[in-house]
Design an enzyme around this catalytic site. Sequence first.
Site, PDB file in Angstrom:
ATOM      1  N   ARG A   1       0.853  -1.202   0.000  1.00  0.00           N
ATOM      2  CA  ARG A   1       0.000   0.000   0.000  1.00  0.00           C
ATOM      3  C   ARG A   1       0.878   1.236   0.000  1.00  0.00           C
ATOM      4  NH1 ARG A   1       1.797   3.245   4.310  1.00  0.00           N
ATOM      5  NH2 ARG A   1       1.371   2.339   6.350  1.00  0.00           N
TER       6      ARG A   1
ATOM      7  N   GLU B   1      -6.510   7.527   7.702  1.00  0.00           N
ATOM      8  CA  GLU B   1      -5.342   8.245   8.234  1.00  0.00           C
ATOM      9  C   GLU B   1      -4.768   9.217   7.197  1.00  0.00           C
ATOM     10  OE1 GLU B   1      -2.536   5.834  10.372  1.00  0.00           O
ATOM     11  OE2 GLU B   1      -0.869   7.128   9.782  1.00  0.00           O
TER      12      GLU B   1
ATOM     13  N   ARG C   1      -5.332   5.688   0.634  1.00  0.00           N
ATOM     14  CA  ARG C   1      -4.438   4.560   0.842  1.00  0.00           C
ATOM     15  C   ARG C   1      -4.691   3.675  -0.370  1.00  0.00           C
ATOM     16  NH1 ARG C   1      -2.138   3.569   6.098  1.00  0.00           N
ATOM     17  NH2 ARG C   1      -1.363   5.599   6.676  1.00  0.00           N
TER      18      ARG C   1
ATOM     19  N   CYS D   1       1.209  10.908   9.250  1.00  0.00           N
ATOM     20  CA  CYS D   1       2.157  10.367  10.222  1.00  0.00           C
ATOM     21  C   CYS D   1       3.560  10.373   9.609  1.00  0.00           C
ATOM     22  CB  CYS D   1       1.758   8.939  10.603  1.00  0.00           C
ATOM     23  SG  CYS D   1       2.907   8.186  11.781  1.00  0.00           S
TER      24      CYS D   1
ATOM     25  N   THR E   1       5.975   8.546   9.981  1.00  0.00           N
ATOM     26  CA  THR E   1       6.519   7.221   9.649  1.00  0.00           C
ATOM     27  C   THR E   1       6.188   6.820   8.213  1.00  0.00           C
ATOM     28  OG1 THR E   1       4.550   6.003  10.377  1.00  0.00           O
ATOM     29  CG2 THR E   1       6.278   6.387  12.013  1.00  0.00           C
TER      30      THR E   1
ATOM     31  N   ARG F   1       4.078   0.633   2.429  1.00  0.00           N
ATOM     32  CA  ARG F   1       4.296  -0.501   3.332  1.00  0.00           C
ATOM     33  C   ARG F   1       4.025  -1.752   2.513  1.00  0.00           C
ATOM     34  NH1 ARG F   1       2.453  -3.870   7.710  1.00  0.00           N
ATOM     35  NH2 ARG F   1       0.235  -3.492   7.371  1.00  0.00           N
TER      36      ARG F   1
ATOM     37  N   ARG G   1       4.044  -7.113  12.538  1.00  0.00           N
ATOM     38  CA  ARG G   1       2.752  -6.749  13.129  1.00  0.00           C
ATOM     39  C   ARG G   1       1.916  -8.007  13.288  1.00  0.00           C
ATOM     40  NH1 ARG G   1       0.870  -1.089  10.007  1.00  0.00           N
ATOM     41  NH2 ARG G   1       2.797   0.035  10.459  1.00  0.00           N
TER      42      ARG G   1
ATOM     43  N   GLU H   1      -1.587  -3.172  12.576  1.00  0.00           N
ATOM     44  CA  GLU H   1      -0.921  -2.464  13.656  1.00  0.00           C
ATOM     45  C   GLU H   1      -1.715  -2.627  14.961  1.00  0.00           C
ATOM     46  OE1 GLU H   1      -0.351   1.672  12.768  1.00  0.00           O
ATOM     47  OE2 GLU H   1       1.626   1.492  13.673  1.00  0.00           O
TER      48      GLU H   1
HETATM   49  P1  ADP Z   1      -1.474  -0.049   7.040  1.00  0.00           P
HETATM   50  O1  ADP Z   1      -1.298  -1.140   6.095  1.00  0.00           O
HETATM   51  O2  ADP Z   1      -2.230   1.065   6.485  1.00  0.00           O
HETATM   52  O3  ADP Z   1      -0.158   0.359   7.614  1.00  0.00           O
HETATM   53  P2  ADP Z   1      -2.615  -1.819   9.142  1.00  0.00           P
HETATM   54  O4  ADP Z   1      -1.371  -2.331   9.787  1.00  0.00           O
HETATM   55  O5  ADP Z   1      -3.748  -1.441  10.043  1.00  0.00           O
HETATM   56  O6  ADP Z   1      -2.379  -0.501   8.293  1.00  0.00           O
HETATM   57  O7  ADP Z   1      -3.126  -2.926   8.122  1.00  0.00           O
HETATM   58  C1  ADP Z   1      -4.312  -2.716   7.403  1.00  0.00           C
HETATM   59  C2  ADP Z   1      -4.969  -4.016   7.034  1.00  0.00           C
HETATM   60  O8  ADP Z   1      -4.199  -4.694   6.051  1.00  0.00           O
HETATM   61  C3  ADP Z   1      -5.134  -4.994   8.190  1.00  0.00           C
HETATM   62  O9  ADP Z   1      -6.374  -5.638   8.080  1.00  0.00           O
HETATM   63  C4  ADP Z   1      -4.018  -5.983   7.933  1.00  0.00           C
HETATM   64  O10 ADP Z   1      -4.265  -7.264   8.480  1.00  0.00           O
HETATM   65  C5  ADP Z   1      -4.035  -6.036   6.424  1.00  0.00           C
HETATM   66  N1  ADP Z   1      -2.808  -6.577   5.834  1.00  0.00           N
HETATM   67  C6  ADP Z   1      -1.559  -6.113   5.970  1.00  0.00           C
HETATM   68  N2  ADP Z   1      -0.685  -6.860   5.281  1.00  0.00           N
HETATM   69  C7  ADP Z   1      -1.420  -7.841   4.683  1.00  0.00           C
HETATM   70  C8  ADP Z   1      -1.111  -8.934   3.819  1.00  0.00           C
HETATM   71  N3  ADP Z   1       0.145  -9.152   3.421  1.00  0.00           N
HETATM   72  N4  ADP Z   1      -2.129  -9.719   3.415  1.00  0.00           N
HETATM   73  C9  ADP Z   1      -3.394  -9.483   3.798  1.00  0.00           C
HETATM   74  N5  ADP Z   1      -3.748  -8.471   4.586  1.00  0.00           N
HETATM   75  C10 ADP Z   1      -2.781  -7.646   5.029  1.00  0.00           C
HETATM   76  C1  CIR Z   2       1.923   5.753  17.646  1.00  0.00           C
HETATM   77  O1  CIR Z   2       2.617   6.763  17.761  1.00  0.00           O
HETATM   78  O2  CIR Z   2       2.137   4.712  18.257  1.00  0.00           O
HETATM   79  C2  CIR Z   2       0.734   5.809  16.694  1.00  0.00           C
HETATM   80  N1  CIR Z   2       0.482   7.179  16.368  1.00  0.00           N
HETATM   81  C3  CIR Z   2       1.036   5.001  15.437  1.00  0.00           C
HETATM   82  C4  CIR Z   2       2.356   5.332  14.801  1.00  0.00           C
HETATM   83  C5  CIR Z   2       2.540   4.748  13.405  1.00  0.00           C
HETATM   84  N2  CIR Z   2       3.000   3.447  13.434  1.00  0.00           N
HETATM   85  C6  CIR Z   2       4.241   3.028  13.057  1.00  0.00           C
HETATM   86  O3  CIR Z   2       5.117   2.746  13.844  1.00  0.00           O
HETATM   87  N3  CIR Z   2       4.435   2.901  11.765  1.00  0.00           N
END
Ligand code: ADP
Ligand code: CIR
Length: 336
Positions: free
Chosen positions: A110, A209, A213, A255, A257, A264, A291, A296
């Site tokens: 993403r 966020e 995305r 953010c 990060t 990611r 994660r 997250e």
């Molecule tokens: P972000 O990807 O925006 O950093 P999250 O960690 O909240 O945020 O992940 C968003 C969603 O994507 C969650 O439901 C997570 O389980 C899903 N996800 C992340 N990586 C994978 C993957 N490789 N396959 C399937 N789902 C995934």
């Molecule tokens: C935090 O500071 O813990 C939250 N605002 C989430 C930060 C983003 N996560 C990350 O480490 N990529």
Amino acid sequence: MTNPNPGGASLLAKHLTPAVWEALKDKETRYGVRLIDVVASGLAHPESSIGVYAGDEESYELFAPLLDPIIAKYHGFGPDGRHTSDLDPAHLDAPNPDPEGRYVVSTRIRVARNLCCFPLGPALTRRERRIVEATVVRALASLEGDLSGRYYPLYEMDHATKERLIANHFLFKEGDRFLEAAGLNRDWPDARGIFHNENKTFLVWVNEEDQLRIISMQPGADLEEVFARLARALGELERRLTFARSERLGYLTSCPTNLGTAMRASVHVRLPRLPEEKIKAIAGDHGLQVRGTHGEHSDAEGDVYDVSNKRRLGITEVEAVRQLSAGVRALLAEAS
Ligand code: ADP
Ligand code: CIR
């Protein structure tokens, strides 16, 4: 007000020194973003790992004495750094690390994007958020072929559909406490929604966020196919929309990060025979973070871990996916 440093282990607590507080506390960007807004989430949640969100592009300049050291620590990217992008799938060279499908459940890449000439989510007004939604939805509606799909506004979605999409990893969760404290959940669910193609391999989250995305995902470990689809979708969207970007920091995100590539790249990998500490150690050696199964702040279920690149700024998109590929190979070598 005296320095409200929250204590704890967040990067905010480390870098919100009395001198930084004094120097920045009365500053305000053209969109009205103040230091107190940038640090609100970290103050409300001392357990944060980072603790800050930017309200607009100017926040990254005006509050640089606080944000630059946080960016440097997270991404290893100093004030003299220059971010460069490489989204060319021909440069990738990351063959499927698990061609027999023994370990890798799915791959997801993403990127975050925000529209140029608007504040970022924490400072968007309700009206601006609706304009962003309408602009993005219009652009998405003209995509063709495997990228064509439909937009589903959150307010129209019934509870069961929402829960199913979240459980299957397609949709963002609601009520994140860090986003709430940053003002990112204001007016929820107004102007939020999800676009996806028929088989849910290309998805766009709107006004979570970040304003967009953009997601490419599919079962298995074909990193190259997932990356190529994302790159193609981004090319199409760049022709229709102008994204917020800076010379130094790359794509701008709420953010810090997520700056730079805003990418990611992750796999869901089932590793029943490796202890979690070992997984984290191998991942860490390859610049990857671990994660839980539901993203997250979640835990691993059924020994399925989400392994992804940690650094997003000062690294190209191609390098970030290569880093994931190398780390997954190392994990699979230990797992078998
Ligand atoms: P972000 O990807 O925006 O950093 P999250 O960690 O909240 O945020 O992940 C968003 C969603 O994507 C969650 O439901 C997570 O389980 C899903 N996800 C992340 N990586 C994978 C993957 N490789 N396959 C399937 N789902 C995934
Ligand atoms: C935090 O500071 O813990 C939250 N605002 C989430 C930060 C983003 N996560 C990350 O480490 N990529």
